[in-house]
Design an enzyme around this catalytic site. Structure first.
Site, PDB file in Angstrom:
ATOM      1  N   ASP A  83       0.842  -1.051   0.027  1.00 15.08           N
ATOM      2  CA  ASP A  83      -0.068  -0.029  -0.182  1.00 15.08           C
ATOM      3  C   ASP A  83       0.752   1.271   0.116  1.00 15.08           C
ATOM      4  O   ASP A  83       1.797   1.320   0.779  1.00 15.08           O
ATOM      5  CB  ASP A  83      -0.858  -0.050   1.303  1.00 15.08           C
ATOM      6  CG  ASP A  83      -1.770   0.987   1.277  1.00 15.08           C
ATOM      7  OD1 ASP A  83      -2.459   1.672   0.012  1.00 15.08           O
ATOM      8  OD2 ASP A  83      -2.489   1.285   2.429  1.00 15.08           O
ATOM      9  N   HIS A  84       0.743   2.161  -0.966  1.00 11.15           N
ATOM     10  CA  HIS A  84       1.389   3.734  -0.864  1.00 11.15           C
ATOM     11  C   HIS A  84       2.901   3.259  -0.958  1.00 11.15           C
ATOM     12  O   HIS A  84       3.670   4.067   0.011  1.00 11.15           O
ATOM     13  CB  HIS A  84       0.883   4.470   0.048  1.00 11.15           C
ATOM     14  CG  HIS A  84      -0.455   4.848  -0.128  1.00 11.15           C
ATOM     15  ND1 HIS A  84      -0.600   5.923  -0.849  1.00 11.15           N
ATOM     16  CD2 HIS A  84      -1.605   4.598   0.548  1.00 11.15           C
ATOM     17  CE1 HIS A  84      -2.128   6.020  -0.954  1.00 11.15           C
ATOM     18  NE2 HIS A  84      -2.664   5.316  -0.063  1.00 11.15           N
ATOM     19  N   HIS A 223      -9.668   4.754  -2.319  1.00 11.64           N
ATOM     20  CA  HIS A 223      -8.691   4.691  -1.193  1.00 11.64           C
ATOM     21  C   HIS A 223      -9.685   5.436  -0.043  1.00 11.64           C
ATOM     22  O   HIS A 223     -10.691   6.158  -0.351  1.00 11.64           O
ATOM     23  CB  HIS A 223      -7.352   5.394  -1.110  1.00 11.64           C
ATOM     24  CG  HIS A 223      -6.384   4.552  -1.774  1.00 11.64           C
ATOM     25  ND1 HIS A 223      -5.294   4.297  -1.085  1.00 11.64           N
ATOM     26  CD2 HIS A 223      -6.136   3.926  -2.944  1.00 11.64           C
ATOM     27  CE1 HIS A 223      -4.458   3.714  -1.948  1.00 11.64           C
ATOM     28  NE2 HIS A 223      -5.126   3.277  -3.168  1.00 11.64           N
ATOM     29  N   ASP A 268      -9.137   0.384   6.356  1.00 11.18           N
ATOM     30  CA  ASP A 268      -8.082   0.201   7.224  1.00 11.18           C
ATOM     31  C   ASP A 268      -8.824   0.603   8.707  1.00 11.18           C
ATOM     32  O   ASP A 268      -8.891  -0.033   9.687  1.00 11.18           O
ATOM     33  CB  ASP A 268      -6.954   0.944   7.187  1.00 11.18           C
ATOM     34  CG  ASP A 268      -5.849   0.497   8.231  1.00 11.18           C
ATOM     35  OD1 ASP A 268      -6.101  -0.132   8.993  1.00 11.18           O
ATOM     36  OD2 ASP A 268      -4.820   1.224   8.242  1.00 11.18           O
TER      37      ASP A 268
HETATM   38 ZN   LIG Z   1      -4.464   4.875   0.661  1.00 11.98          ZN
END
Ligand SMILES: [Zn+2]
Length: 343
Positions: A83-84, A223, A268
């Site tokens: 992620d990222h 996101h 998340d």
């Molecule tokens: Zn993100």
């Protein structure tokens, strides 16, 4: 089955018109919660780790826990996604470790804070695409800049400062050859996304629909898409926490996104809230307890419940057995052939 490529998961999701949740992990209990939810709902799944998670777990721990997951849940198609990724090197190191998918977030400079130029983003993303596809690994890129900060990564702000421009999105996809595209439509990382239930003035679903019309064959990624439900906030506040009132992305807006090309949805915060609420409850109600299992078990169970609920809402439930896995080696051929076809 071994870890599979995200491209395969998203292609399958696209064929059947559903979305796939991508859930962040830092430790064993979170991985277990996701895998149990996937088994219960028979869902293919994306497990993702940020740079912060990799450093917290010294990423080897995380990788081997994921190998254990594929042994214990062989019937579940499972992706391990970065992620990222903040730089080309970060993405390469994840691929070398065994991640089957990476995000090159070239919307920000390698400091993870400063919005970058379009040219920088194209160059960095293209470089990762070439490296990753030669190894059968999937690449997610980002155009436009998301709001908020997550694990120290992010430009801050409300998410409305750099909403994705559809023309730029088209050019970005053509120039990079990526597999999945994260777009900025007003969502932010973290728990404090919106100050009231979001409407079209802050959550730009019309922009998402416009981008999908221009790029009907590109897998879109949302996101900052935790829903931040009030009941999870309430548990934390009831047992000694102090969260300010906040709103996330309503599930029905995500479902509208899924009807319009969204194939990956990052969640998340909701899981963090579920875990923290469950731990607070145990410690508050039974202050004499001191065995970590006494609160980690309910925490794991609370996260599993949220993940299973999202899997059902996103439509991925019931699809774990639809297909056999394609190896990364076969994926390299797929990319080589698509490159030839494009010429
Ligand atoms: Zn993100």
């Amino acid at each position: 089955m071994p870890l599979v490529s995200m491209r395969q998961l998203l292609d399958e999701a696209s064929k059947r018109g559903y979305g796939v949740g991508a859930f962040n992990v830092n430790n064993m209990e979170q991985i277990q919660a996701i895998m149990e939810a996937a088994r219960e709902t028979q869902s293919p799944v994306i497990v993702q780790a940020s740079r912060g998670a990799r450093s917290y777990s010294q990423d080897k721990f995380l990788y081997h826990l994921m190998l254990a997951a594929t042994e214990l849940y062989p019937e579940i198609p499972t992706v391990l996604h970065l992620d990222h990724g903040n730089s080309v090197d970060t993405c390469k190191s994840a691929i070398e470790l065994g991640f089957t998918s990476v995000m090159m977030d070239g919307s920000l400079m390698p400091d993870g804070k400063t919005p970058s130029s379009f040219e920088y983003n194209v160059k960095a993303t293209r470089e990762v695409v070439e490296y990753a596809h030669a190894r059968g690994v999937t690449v997610e890129g980002e155009i436009g800049v998301l709001g908020g900060i997550e694990d120290g990564h992010g430009a801050g702000g409300t998410g409305l400062e750099h909403v994705t421009d559809p023309d730029q999105a088209v050019e970005f996809v053509e120039k990079t050859g990526l597999d999945a595209l994260a777009i900025a439509i007003g969502t932010s990382h973290g728990a404090y996304k919106f100050t009231k239930k979001p409407d079209g003035s802050v959550l730009k679903m019309d922009r998402l629909i416009a981008i999908h019309k221009r790029l009907p064959n590109v897998h879109l990624v949302m996101h900052g898409s935790s829903s931040v439900p009030k009941d999870l906030q309430d548990v934390i506040n009831k047992y000694g926490g102090s969260l300010k009132p906040t709103w996330g992305v309503p599930v029905e807006e995500i479902q509208l996104g899924i009807k319009n090309g969204v194939r990956k949805i990052n969640v998340d915060t909701d899981n963090r809230l579920a875990i923290t609420g469950a731990i607070r409850k145990v410690l508050f109600e039974t202050p004499e307890k001191f065995d970590p299992r006494d609160y980690m078990k309910p925490a794991r169970e609370a996260m599993k419940k949220v993940v299973a609920e999202r899997m059902t809402q996103f439509g991925q439930a019931g699809h774990a057995g639809d297909y056999a896995s394609i190896s990364l080696k076969e994926m390299t051929k797929f990319y080589a052939e698509s490159a030839v076809a494009a010429k």
